[in-house]
Scaffold this motif. Structure first.
Motif, PDB file in Angstrom:
ATOM      1  N   ALA A  45       0.830  -1.209   0.000  1.00 36.56           N
ATOM      2  CA  ALA A  45       0.000   0.000   0.000  1.00 36.56           C
ATOM      3  C   ALA A  45       0.863   1.258   0.000  1.00 36.56           C
ATOM      4  N   LEU A  46       1.921   1.257   0.814  1.00 41.61           N
ATOM      5  CA  LEU A  46       2.807   2.418   0.837  1.00 41.61           C
ATOM      6  C   LEU A  46       3.659   2.504  -0.422  1.00 41.61           C
ATOM      7  N   GLY A  47       3.848   1.352  -1.107  1.00 44.44           N
ATOM      8  CA  GLY A  47       4.636   1.365  -2.335  1.00 44.44           C
ATOM      9  C   GLY A  47       3.982   2.158  -3.450  1.00 44.44           C
ATOM     10  N   ILE A  80      12.214  11.969  -5.074  1.00 46.37           N
ATOM     11  CA  ILE A  80      11.448  11.165  -4.124  1.00 46.37           C
ATOM     12  C   ILE A  80      10.493  12.017  -3.272  1.00 46.37           C
ATOM     13  N   PRO A  81      10.938  13.114  -2.634  1.00 52.30           N
ATOM     14  CA  PRO A  81       9.981  13.907  -1.823  1.00 52.30           C
ATOM     15  C   PRO A  81       8.835  14.480  -2.656  1.00 52.30           C
ATOM     16  N   VAL A  82       9.160  14.958  -3.869  1.00 47.92           N
ATOM     17  CA  VAL A  82       8.117  15.554  -4.712  1.00 47.92           C
ATOM     18  C   VAL A  82       7.081  14.509  -5.115  1.00 47.92           C
ATOM     19  N   LEU A  83       7.558  13.318  -5.519  1.00 49.60           N
ATOM     20  CA  LEU A  83       6.630  12.277  -5.945  1.00 49.60           C
ATOM     21  C   LEU A  83       5.774  11.770  -4.793  1.00 49.60           C
ATOM     22  N   ILE A  84       6.341  11.692  -3.598  1.00 47.99           N
ATOM     23  CA  ILE A  84       5.548  11.249  -2.446  1.00 47.99           C
ATOM     24  C   ILE A  84       4.418  12.233  -2.170  1.00 47.99           C
ATOM     25  N   VAL A  85       4.706  13.540  -2.254  1.00 46.46           N
ATOM     26  CA  VAL A  85       3.674  14.553  -2.037  1.00 46.46           C
ATOM     27  C   VAL A  85       2.600  14.467  -3.119  1.00 46.46           C
ATOM     28  N   ILE A  86       3.028  14.311  -4.386  1.00 48.75           N
ATOM     29  CA  ILE A  86       2.069  14.254  -5.492  1.00 48.75           C
ATOM     30  C   ILE A  86       1.182  13.017  -5.374  1.00 48.75           C
TER      31      ILE A  86
END
Length: 227
Positions: A125-127, A139-145
């Motif tokens: 689920a987190l993947g 990585i930070p930008v994609l996690i937020v998006i």
């Protein structure tokens, strides 16, 4: 007092009873109850065939652990179709034109799929929040998006259903008003407008059924990602 086109979407009250409560309870009164006979009548047979075909189509790509949702999603499909279709009748109220009603249906069901995914397979689920092979600076930008796209799913469910039904009802009211106003002035144009109104009404019947199906289909896709 000047009436607005949007006044048709305001829930009225009759004898102290809000009509939206009657509209929400009406679908379950209309459907026939299963009988204990060996052979059912044509209506019960058609109803059972429709529910069985719909359930089979929705849950075919979902694994066995997600089949527990068959009853609630099939009931939701019948509920939404009936509300949308009844709203096309004159002097009726359509609860699914209210964003609050649609969000009350979308948010708990979407949240349940997310909770099931976090409980049963948290790594998978987190993947979804970080695609494989993402460069380190992104990585930070994609996690937020991806988090925003996950949180906006229930809003998209509710707004899609509300916007489609509201737009259709407004078009029907505008064209019917134009037909009545043009009738004494230009009868030929009024007849053409009435023909357009009939075609639009048939289109709205299809939209009422399709939007209910899309709502349940998207919920099943969210469920498929988390089971």
């Amino acid at each position: 007092m000047t009436l607005s086109l949007f006044d048709q979407f305001a829930s009225s009250t009759r004898l102290g009873i809000p009509l939206i409560a009657i509209a929400l309870s009406l679908p379950w009164i209309l459907y026939p109850k299963p009988s204990m006979r060996w052979l059912n009548n044509r209506l019960l047979t058609l109803q059972g065939w429709f529910v069985a075909r719909f359930t089979q189509q929705i849950f075919q790509p979902i694994n066995l652990s997600g089949h527990k949702w068959a009853l609630i999603l099939a009931s939701l499909m019948l509920f939404l179709i009936t509300l949308n279709m009844l709203g096309l009748l004159p002097y009726t109220f359509t609860p699914t034109t209210q964003l609050s009603i649609n969000m009350a249906l979308a948010v708990p069901l979407w949240l349940a799929t997310v909770i099931i995914g976090m409980r049963n397979q948290p790594t998978h689920a987190l993947g979804h929040l970080l695609p494989e092979g993402t460069p380190t600076p992104l990585i930070p930008v994609l996690i937020v998006i991806e988090t925003i796209s996950l949180l906006i799913r229930p809003l998209a469910l509710g707004v899609r259903l509300t916007a489609n039904l509201t737009a259709g009802h407004l078009l029907i009211q505008l064209i019917s008003t134009a037909a009545f106003l043009l009738l004494p002035i230009m009868p030929t144009v009024a007849a053409m407008t009435a023909t357009l109104l009939l075609l639009l009404t048939l289109l709205e019947v299809a939209v009422a059924m399709i939007q209910a199906y899309v709502f349940v289909l998207l919920l099943s896709l969210y469920l498929q990602e988390n089971v």
